[in-house]
Structures are given as structure tokens and as C-alpha cells.
Write a protein that holds these residues in place. Sequence first.
Motif, PDB file in Angstrom:
ATOM      1  N   ASN A   1       0.813  -1.221   0.000  1.00  0.00           N
ATOM      2  CA  ASN A   1       0.000   0.000   0.000  1.00  0.00           C
ATOM      3  C   ASN A   1       0.842   1.265   0.000  1.00  0.00           C
ATOM      4  N   ARG A   2       2.143   1.129  -0.238  1.00  0.00           N
ATOM      5  CA  ARG A   2       3.033   2.292  -0.240  1.00  0.00           C
ATOM      6  C   ARG A   2       2.563   3.318  -1.287  1.00  0.00           C
ATOM      7  N   PRO A   3       2.467   4.609  -0.923  1.00  0.00           N
ATOM      8  CA  PRO A   3       1.979   5.634  -1.863  1.00  0.00           C
ATOM      9  C   PRO A   3       2.815   5.717  -3.128  1.00  0.00           C
ATOM     10  N   LYS A   4       2.147   5.854  -4.251  1.00  0.00           N
ATOM     11  CA  LYS A   4       2.830   5.973  -5.546  1.00  0.00           C
ATOM     12  C   LYS A   4       2.602   7.348  -6.176  1.00  0.00           C
ATOM     13  N   CYS A   5       1.470   7.950  -5.865  1.00  0.00           N
ATOM     14  CA  CYS A   5       1.137   9.283  -6.391  1.00  0.00           C
ATOM     15  C   CYS A   5       0.085   9.891  -5.482  1.00  0.00           C
ATOM     16  N   GLY A   6      -0.513  10.995  -5.896  1.00  0.00           N
ATOM     17  CA  GLY A   6      -1.578  11.587  -5.106  1.00  0.00           C
ATOM     18  C   GLY A   6      -1.087  12.193  -3.807  1.00  0.00           C
ATOM     19  N   ILE A   7      -1.894  12.024  -2.739  1.00  0.00           N
ATOM     20  CA  ILE A   7      -1.619  12.652  -1.444  1.00  0.00           C
ATOM     21  C   ILE A   7      -1.468  11.584  -0.378  1.00  0.00           C
ATOM     22  N   CYS A   8      -0.416  11.693   0.386  1.00  0.00           N
ATOM     23  CA  CYS A   8      -0.180  10.806   1.529  1.00  0.00           C
ATOM     24  C   CYS A   8      -0.410  11.605   2.801  1.00  0.00           C
ATOM     25  N   VAL A   9      -1.304  11.139   3.680  1.00  0.00           N
ATOM     26  CA  VAL A   9      -1.586  11.843   4.930  1.00  0.00           C
ATOM     27  C   VAL A   9      -1.226  10.935   6.097  1.00  0.00           C
TER      28      VAL A   9
END
Length: 489
Positions: free
Chosen positions: A277-285
Motif C-alpha cells: 500500500n506504499r503511496p505511488k502518487c496523489g496525497i499521503c496523509v
Amino acid sequence: MALIWTLLSLGFSLLLTPFLLFVAAIVILASIGKSLGVRRLYVNILLKIFEYGRQHIEIAKNNLRRDSCDNSEDEAACKPVPDSNSNDVKRLGNGQLNGVLANSVISREDMILVPDPVLNYPSHTGAEGRRDAASQSLPRRLSFETLKREFELADCLEYVKTGVEAIIEDQVTLRFEAEELKSWNLLTRTNLGYEFISWRVTVIWMIGFLVRYFFLLPLRVLICFIGVMWLTVCTGIVGYVPDGVFKRWLNRLVSIMCFGVLSSALSAVITYHNPENRPKCGICVANHTSPIDVLVLACDNCYALIGQRHGGFLGILQRALARASPHIWFERSEVKDREAVAKRLREHVSDPNNPPILIFPEGTCINNTSVMQFKKGSFEVGSVIYPVAIKYDPRFGDAFWNSSRFSMLQYLYMMMTSWAIVCDVWYLPPMYQKEGETAIDFANRVKSVIARQGGLVDLMWDGQLKRMKPKKEWKEKQQEEFSKRLKVD
């Protein structure tokens, strides 16, 4: 005299050479993302030392108590106290003890005043509770028969009781104090004078003091200096590379490498869960405890950052990072312009080639026992949200930064004189705004997911209350709700 100076120089060189070789080995291993497992072994040894110290503290306390009871006639004061690890005092969750806040002296069961009056009662919590309360009568609304009399003082005693409880111990103030520990971790800033309760504990504490201040501190300062220089040089080189796939790949490699070196300056032991589930794009909160939250996450992934421009040490890091990656830094006057912030945020997330942007929606540091109100700005962009939960282990060092009390350099000094920084990071599945869902409800839904995964208390209070007074409309809403309870149906 010359012979003495020669011998001293030779002895200093013999001591300094292994030390520098050790530092070089740490930096090289961190740069290539490898580890010999020394830090995890070090943490496991610390746990055994803490347990040994706890047992001897318990023995010494019981002996002192027995001696005082021999000279006392109070039988109630001499009853045995349950051990801190027994089932009678079982810690059920972070910041909780048998379902109540671990450091709470008040059990609030009837009513808790919160910004939304509909949620004052425990039966109306969360988004579902908000909808139920909207469609039903408010709890404890008085009937027509009850209102045949005039207003009585007893009608408002519930509010008075809740207000007094909040004065004695409110939910907000507790979130900006160091997290309470079950047992002493041999750090003088978190003890109750235990270092002199037993000679064995005193010896362990003195050895620990020498190790932390005369070995770990200079070692960590040197590694931090090398890490900052290395970050500045590497990002400067990446800045000269033309934009494209190669630059993005190189930036990711350099970012993870440099932050890996900096994590060694804190003896950080980080465990990442659910890497799929590691962020690839978009927004990480993520929930926010400390400026090193960025360091913790950046050791495993490349992020773009958004925030206010700073001077000093943070300013050096900001300018270095901006050379290699599209970070968003605002001047103090621009931060209050929500439209400008939202516009630049949309521009960033609209380009799939940009790295995910890391945001801490709480807007301030919380002591890692709770998650407080998420600002809705990052949830209005319409992009995919990657929630991340961060939980620090307070036994090895308090990662919370009380910015109103300590400067950045003071905070770094405290971190570098702690035992280590140990934490868990959970990557949660991406979340999307539902049709008809407001940005506030979306933010609360993401917040509850992070709180549940990290074992944190989910609160709706604004973290900025540590710097400002409660909003006037909150008081007016409570007054309006109370008046509704006195109206005839």
C-alpha cells in the motif's frame, strides 16, 4: 614535556581512528540501504535492561513500603499493590488503561463537551452517530409535563459537572505532554527519582548516562553533520540533471539513501507494514508527532513536501530538497491564502510523474497518544488519499516535539541523547471520497482509520487549541443545543 604531548597525541589517534572507521561503516551501510542488525540487537538489549531495572525498582519500592508499614498503624495503606505487568493493571490500548485514559483521574460516562453538540453523548459518535442524532430527538429532551414548572438550577448541573471535569483534566492539554510510561526507561527527564532507589539501578543509570552522552551523542552529531552535507551535495547534483525519467529515478534513489544516513543519527529502528500500500502518487496523509515523521517515512519512499518556509537548520534542508524534487514551500503570508495552497496542490497531484505529496493534516505535533482534527484542505483536492499511521515506542525516547517549549536544536539534542527512535509505520489501502461525502466527513473517515490502526485515541478537537482560544461559535452551539432540550416537542 614534548614526550608527554607525543604520547597523548598517539593515544588520541589510537582512539579516534576506530571511531572514524565505525562512523564510515555506518554511513556506507546506510547509503546502500543495508544493515547488520546492530540497531535491532541494541534495542533488544535495552528492553532486557529496562526489565531488569523495573524488577529491582519494584523490589526496592516494596522494601521501602514494608519498612514504612512496620511503623504505621494504617492497614489500608499497607495493602499489596499489584505489579505493573499483572493482569490487574492491563494496558488495553495506547493511552488507555482498562478503557480509560492511562493518566486520567476522571471517568466520563454521561457527557463530554465537544465542538459538535450532537456528539456530546457517548451514544452519538462518528459519522453514523451524527446521522442518527440528526434524525432523532436529542438525548434527554424534556417532555411537556416536565416543562410545566419553571427553570431549575438542576437542569444545567450536567453541563456544570462536565465543565468542572474539563477544567480539572481536559482532552486537549493531555495531548501536548510527554506520554506517560508504565515503567522507568533510565532517562532522567522521565523518571521520578528512581536512579537512586537501588545501588544496582544507580550503577546501570550511570553507565547509561556515560554511553549516551560520551559515546552516542558525539557519534550521532558527526553522522548528522555528514548526512546533512551528503544530502546537500547529492540534491545539488540531481538538480543539474534534465527533467525526465532518469532524474525521477535518481531523485528517489538519492532521497532514500540520504534519509537513511540521517536516520542513523538517531539510531532509528523503523518497521514498515503492508508495503503493497506504499503511496505511488496523489496525497499521503499521516498523523503528526514530530518533524522526524518526514525522516521516518522518507527512509522507505520518495515524497514531495508542502509547508511553510523556515530559516535555520530546517531552512537548509528545505533549500537542499527543493533542488531535486518539486516540493511546495510557502511564505508565511501565503500560507493563509487557502486558494493559492489548493491551486498549487491540485497542480502537483494532477501530474502523475510527480512523487506523492506528504501532508500532516493536524497542522501541529501531537504526543502520539491521539489523532486530532484533520484540516479539510487536502481532502478537497479530489485526489486519491494514502493514509499512513505512525506509532513511536516511548520506552526508548519521547519523539513528541513541543514546539512552544523547545526549539528545533533543543529537540534534536533531546533526540540524540535518547536511547533510540523506535517506531512502526502502517501503509493503509488508498481511500477515495464517496459521492455526496463532504471534505470534512472524508477527513474524519481517514482520521478514524489511522487512529484505529495506530492504536490512537480519535479526537475531533483542533490541535491549534494549544495556541489559540476556543472558537466563539462552539460556545454558541452548546447554548443552542441546551435551549433545544428545554423546548416543547
